[in-house]
Structures are given as structure tokens and as C-alpha cells.
Enzyme design. Structure first.
Site, PDB file in Angstrom:
ATOM      1  N   SER A 178     -51.203   0.400  28.278  1.00 65.21           N
ATOM      2  CA  SER A 178     -49.813   0.099  28.587  1.00 65.21           C
ATOM      3  C   SER A 178     -49.586   0.098  30.108  1.00 65.21           C
ATOM      4  CB  SER A 178     -48.906   1.109  27.875  1.00 65.21           C
ATOM      5  OG  SER A 178     -47.571   0.695  27.888  1.00 65.21           O
TER       6      SER A 178
ATOM      7  N   ASP B 280     -48.543  -3.005  22.272  1.00 64.41           N
ATOM      8  CA  ASP B 280     -48.823  -1.976  23.272  1.00 64.41           C
ATOM      9  C   ASP B 280     -49.994  -1.070  22.875  1.00 64.41           C
ATOM     10  OD1 ASP B 280     -48.523   0.526  24.864  1.00 64.41           O
ATOM     11  OD2 ASP B 280     -46.695  -0.445  25.552  1.00 64.41           O
TER      12      ASP B 280
END
Length: 587
Positions: free
Chosen positions: A331, A445
Site C-alpha cells: 500500500s 490494496d
């Protein structure tokens, strides 16, 4: 290099195999990859390695084969099962061309009656091996460098050897002149040095093939400006299927950026790849750290705007002159980690992060939430502006970004492909940014499945890992949820640019991990940094300075508490205790 046996054991075994029992002992040779015995085979023989190396492997159903340890010249093998009278419990495979002496069980016990110290020394050896295997297999110490380019590579390898010696290890470079040497000679050289580097130039196919069989790991040295040859040797793990071939692309100093890496990867399929510039000391020192297991890997977790802490960590590491040799993250951690991978200084990274996130309100292009709260057009534009058409394979340092594959339910590790696409997938917070579809796979993510991917780093780097983890730092403002602003105040105040409060909930939900997963990930970090910040909201992209300062102070404190330089945290051959030996260059 610490011996695995005592002189008493070595001399006793020598007297048994070469003394009265010489007529009952037999000699034979195994080629690399050939099995000595398999788990379940009867243990009616004691074996002694005269030259070469054996690998001890353990396998279970539906589990990958695991290398337990390495048996070196002068060491017995099969002694545990033979003494207990039970079948062998592991597979033993020749890791390279190996010569073996074998003595039947009855002859061994007969001879052992005249060697009272033998049983005691064998017991000590078995205890030592049990402890060694509990701590992991022996690290590689013999490496091959095979040229895949017309220009010689000997000088490059010699500079790596010099860097290894500067770190306090012994190292020797061996070339084609050893082609006709006996197997015992290779074993003596390897036992007499911490590290041995075999080098084969282009046009030496017989020597290159011998190097590929003789070494623990193999480096193919090529040039990104040339097409890779089709007949390159490979080094594969015997028994466990590991890829033990790495690629080094060596380029001219006038060539600013690596290029053409994917062509080499498609042909060679290496485990790892490295980019070096001819004559640059920093690159040869980095390869020396990779070989000696002192290379430093940096792993950065996800955490939204709180991941600005990673900026402070990088600044502190740069000031302390801690080398970063491998880098990766999930991320927002992957976005920050991309800076060192690109060769950016902290000043350049600081400029790019401020421009892309602090000044731009990346989530301000709100959409009707059919798939996500944002269209992600602004984010995509920012990533394209920062990375252009850079391929991950062409980065200055080995790098990975992690995303979560909703199609397979597993993590996706991005090491090749368009950088902006991989980064877009790694930050695709479910409900906030639309997923990314790659090759028919739906990716979101990386923090959803692996917010702190230290386990991925450990697959690439056997050296120390520095990890900065924001997994459990509070990132949602309770007041904003208990007393949400009215719609018109939210719009007039400009707070809409950060997204509605539900964005905080979605982002925090994506980065929460289980205690077991968090403990496991943190345990893999040799230096664990846990910055503490105040009430910075996970979507507050304007709150930059406070988390940067928190990451900086936490990293400085963690480095100050270390008992030795970062590179010496993990014990290596010849290093003794953690803090023993000279400090690695730049550490």
C-alpha cells in the site's frame, strides 16, 4: 569458518575408514543432484564425505521440500539412523559432484570398540546438527560468476572479493586454471576460506558448466544492451526445486538507467536480479553484502497518511549511512519504498511525496459509490507523472510491491511490469479506490492480506531486515464518527477533498491484521520500528510533518539501541558473535 566437527572426531573417523577397515570400506562418486539415500531407506551404512557437499532435505505431503542442513567434507552422514537402528528420516542429495566413503554398520561397530572417543564425539556432532537445523540450513559460501557478455568480468569479481575481504572475511577468486584440479582441491579451498568466488568468462563453456555444478549460488553477468545467449548454464536446488541462479546486469557509467531487463528475465528466469555500474564501488560493496548475508532489506507497511512516518525512517537511515540493498512494502508503504528503489535521495523523495499527496488531495475526485468512493483518475495521473513507463525490473535496487488478489485469495507480489500499474494495485483500498484488473485477476490494496510483508523480503534477502510497521497505530478520529459534520458544512469547509468519514473506516478496515499475522510478520524483522503518532487521521494527507518527525525519531532511537551495526545483526560464517568483526562498509 567454524568447523562442524572436532579434531578428535575427524581423526577417529579417518583411522576407522583408512585403518583396519580400509578393505571393508567402499568409495564412490555422486554427481550433482544424485541421491545418496531417501527417507525410509534402511540405515545399514555409515557414509563419510571426502569432497563436495551433501544437502539434507525434509519433505511432508502437500508441503514444499525444506533444506535442513549441509554436510561438508570430513563429516559423516547417516550416523543418527544407523546408531538408532531405524530407517533414514530425510533425503540426502549431492549438492555438487561429491566423493563418498561407505562403511557397513557391522564394520563400524567393530572398529568403534578400538576408538573410545568416537561415540562421544558423534553424540556431540548429532546435538550440534539438531541445533543447527532448528536454526535453519547453512548459508551459501561458494558462488559462481558466469559471463554472458564479450567483455571480461574478472575485474568486477575481484572488486567484489576485495569488498568481502574489507568486511573481515576471507575470500578467494578461482578461474578456469582450476579446471583440471581434483575434487579434493576444490574442497580444501572451500574449507579454507569464508567465501569462494568462481569466475567463468564467455567462451569457457566447460568451466562454466563445472562452476554451475560446484557452487551454492550462480550469478549470470550480462549487459542490458545485448541479447542474452540461449545456452546459459543454470543452478537449481537439488531436492527442493529452488532457483539458485541470479542475474547481474552490468552497465557502462555513461548509461544512466537500467534497460532491457525483461528480455533477460524471460530467457533466464532468475530468482533475483541486480543492476550494477562498472567501476562504481557502491555497487560492488552491495554485491559483497548480498554474498555475505549482510545486505539490508527495508520493509514498509501500509497505513494511509500515517505512512508518512516511513519518510522519517528513510531520512534517519540515510543520515546514519545504513545501506539499503532490498526494499519493498504494501500500500502506501510501497509508494514510499519506491523512492530508494529508484535511487532517489531523501530530498527527491520528499519532493515527490509532497507534490503527489500533500499538495494534490489524491482522493478528491469523488464518484457515486457503485464500485468505490473515488474514480482514481487523479491517483492514476499522479502515479503516471511520478513513474512514467518505468518497469519494476529496471529499478536500481531489487524492489517489490504487494497487492491482494481477490480472484485467487492470495497475495500478489509485483517485481516486474509497469511500475505505475503495480503501485496503483497496491494502494487500491477496497471501497475507496476501484480495483485493478491484471491478466484477468482482480487486485486490491496489499494491506488487505499482507500489510507488513516481511516474509516476502525474507525470500529475497538472507540478511538483516529493517521493518517499519504502522499496523496498529490509531488512524480513525472517533469524534469525526460520533459527531459527523453536516453535508453543507462538510462541502463548504473543503473537507470533502479528503473524502467523507466513511473513507477513514474503509481505509482502517483494510489495514487491520490479526494478532497472529502481525506477530509473525514482526518476528521476521531484525530491526522493528513502531513509530507513535498522535491523532493523525488515516486520510489526512495534509498532516505531513508530524508523522515524518515521529518516524525519524523512532528510527534514530531503534538504531541507537542496536548492539552492533545493522549488517552484523545476523550471524554469518566467520563473524562469531553478533557484534564481532569489522563493520561492513557504510553500515
Amino acid at each position: 569458518m567454524a568447523p562442524l566437527r572436532s579434531d578428535t572426531l575427524a581423526s577417529a573417523l579417518s583411522r576407522i575408514f583408512e585403518g583396519p577397515m580400509i578393505d571393508r570400506a567402499s568409495w564412490f562418486a555422486l554427481t550433482g543432484g544424485e541421491r545418496l539415500f531417501t527417507a525410509g531407506d534402511p540405515s545399514d551404512t555409515l557414509y563419510l564425505v571426502r569432497s563436495g557437499r551433501l544437502g539434507v532435505f525434509h519433505s511432508e505431503p502437500d508441503q514444499p521440500v525444506h533444506l535442513l542442513g549441509v554436510v561438508r567434507p570430513g563429516d559423516p552422514v547417516g550416523e543418527m539412523a544407523m546408531l538408532a537402528g531405524t530407517p533414514h528420516t530425510a533425503d540426502v542429495v549431492a549438492l555438487r559432484d561429491t566423493e563418498i566413503l561407505a562403511l557397513p554398520r557391522e564394520a563400524f561397530f567393530e572398529a568403534a570398540r578400538t576408538e573410545p572417543d568416537l561415540m562421544v564425539e558423534l553424540s556431540r556432532l548429532m546435538i550440534h546438527r539438531a541445533r543447527e537445523r532448528a536454526g535453519g540450513a547453512a548459508e551459501p559460501s561458494v558462488f559462481g560468476f558466469v559471463s554472458a557478455r564479450p567483455r571480461p568480468i574478472r575485474a568486477f569479481v575481484e572488486r567484489i572479493a576485495a569488498a568481502i575481504q574489507a568486511m573481515g572475511f576471507t575470500c578467494r577468486v578461482i578461474d578456469q586454471s582450476a579446471l583440471t584440479s581434483a575434487a579434493e582441491w576444490f574442497s580444501r579451498v572451500e574449507d579454507g576460506h569464508d567465501y569462494v568466488l568462481y569466475v567463468a568468462e564467455q567462451g569457457q563453456p566447460a568451466w562454466a558448466e563445472l562452476c554451475a555444478r560446484q557452487v551454492d549460488r550462480l550469478f549470470i553477468v550480462g549487459s542490458g544492451l545485448l541479447a542474452p545467449p540461449a545456452d546459459l548454464p543454470r543452478r537449481m536446488g537439488f531436492g527442493d526445486g529452488r532457483r539458485l541462479t541470479d542475474l547481474i546486469l552490468l552497465r557502462d557509467p555513461r548509461m544512466n538507467q537500467p534497460a532491457n531487463t525483461r528480455v533477460w528475465l524471460n530467457v533466464l528466469q532468475p530468482d533475483r536480479w541486480f543492476h550494477c555500474v562498472s567501476g562504481v564501488a557502491a555497487d560492488t560493496e552491495r554485491m559483497a553484502r548480498v554474498i555475505t548475508g549482510t545486505a539490508v532489506g527495508l520493509v514498509l507497511s501500509g497505513g494511509g497518511a500515517r505512512a508518512y512516518c516511513h519518510m522519517g525512517a528513510i531520512k534517519a537511515l540515510e543520515e546514519a549511512r545504513v545501506p539499503i540493498d532490498f526494499v519493498g512494502g504494501a500500500s502506501m508503504g510501497a509508494v514510499v519504498a519506491a523512492g530508494p528503489a529508484l535511487g532517489w535521495s531523501f530530498e527527491r523523495l520528499d519532493y515527490e511525496i509532497r507534490r503527489a499527496f500533500v499538495e494534490s488531495d489524491p482522493l478528491s475526485d469523488l464518484a457515486f459509490p457503485i464500485i468505490a468512493m473515488s474514480r482514481a483518475r487523479k491517483v492514476a495521473g499522479l502515479l503516471e507523472r511520478a513513474y512514467g513507463d518505468i518497469d519494476l525490473a529496471d529499478l536500481a535496487l531489487p524492489f517489490f510491491a504487494v497487492s491482494s488478489n481477490l480472484t485467487s485469495g492470495r497475495i500478489e507480489v509485483h517485481r516486474t511490469g509497469l511500475m505505475r500499474r503495480a503501485m496503483r494495485a497496491s494502494i487500491a483500498i477496497p471501497g475507496v479506490l476501484p480495483p485493478v484488473v491484471m491478466d484477468g485477476q482482480v487486485l486490491v490494496d496489499g494491506a488487505v492480506l499482507k500489510n507488513f510483508p516481511t516474509s516476502v523480503m525474507r525470500q529475497l534477502n538472507s540478511g538483516p531486515i529493517i521493518g517499519v510497521d504502522m499496523s496498529q497505530t490509531r488512524g480513525v478520529d472517533p469524534a469525526a464518527l460520533e459527531n459527523p459534520p453536516s453535508w453543507w458544512k462538510w462541502v463548504l469547509s473543503g473537507a470533502w477533498k479528503a473524502g467523507p468519514p466513511i473513507v477513514s473506516i474503509l481505509m482502517r478496515s483494510a489495514t487491520i491484521t490479526t494478532d497472529a499475522e502481525m506477530d509473525q510478520s514482526r518476528a521476521a524483522a531484525d530491526v522493528l520500528i513502531l513509530p507513535k503518532i498522535g491523532g493523525t487521521d488515516i486520510r489526512d494527507w495534509k498532516a505531513y510533518d508530524e508523522p515524518v518527525a515521529a518516524g525519524y525519531e523512532a528510527t534514530k532511537a531503534a538504531l541507537a539501541d542496536l548492539p552492533c551495526p545493522v549488517g552484523r545483526i545476523r550471524n554469518r560464517p566467520g563473524s562469531g558473535a553478533i557484534a564481532a568483526g569489522p563493520e561492513p562498509t557504510g553500515a
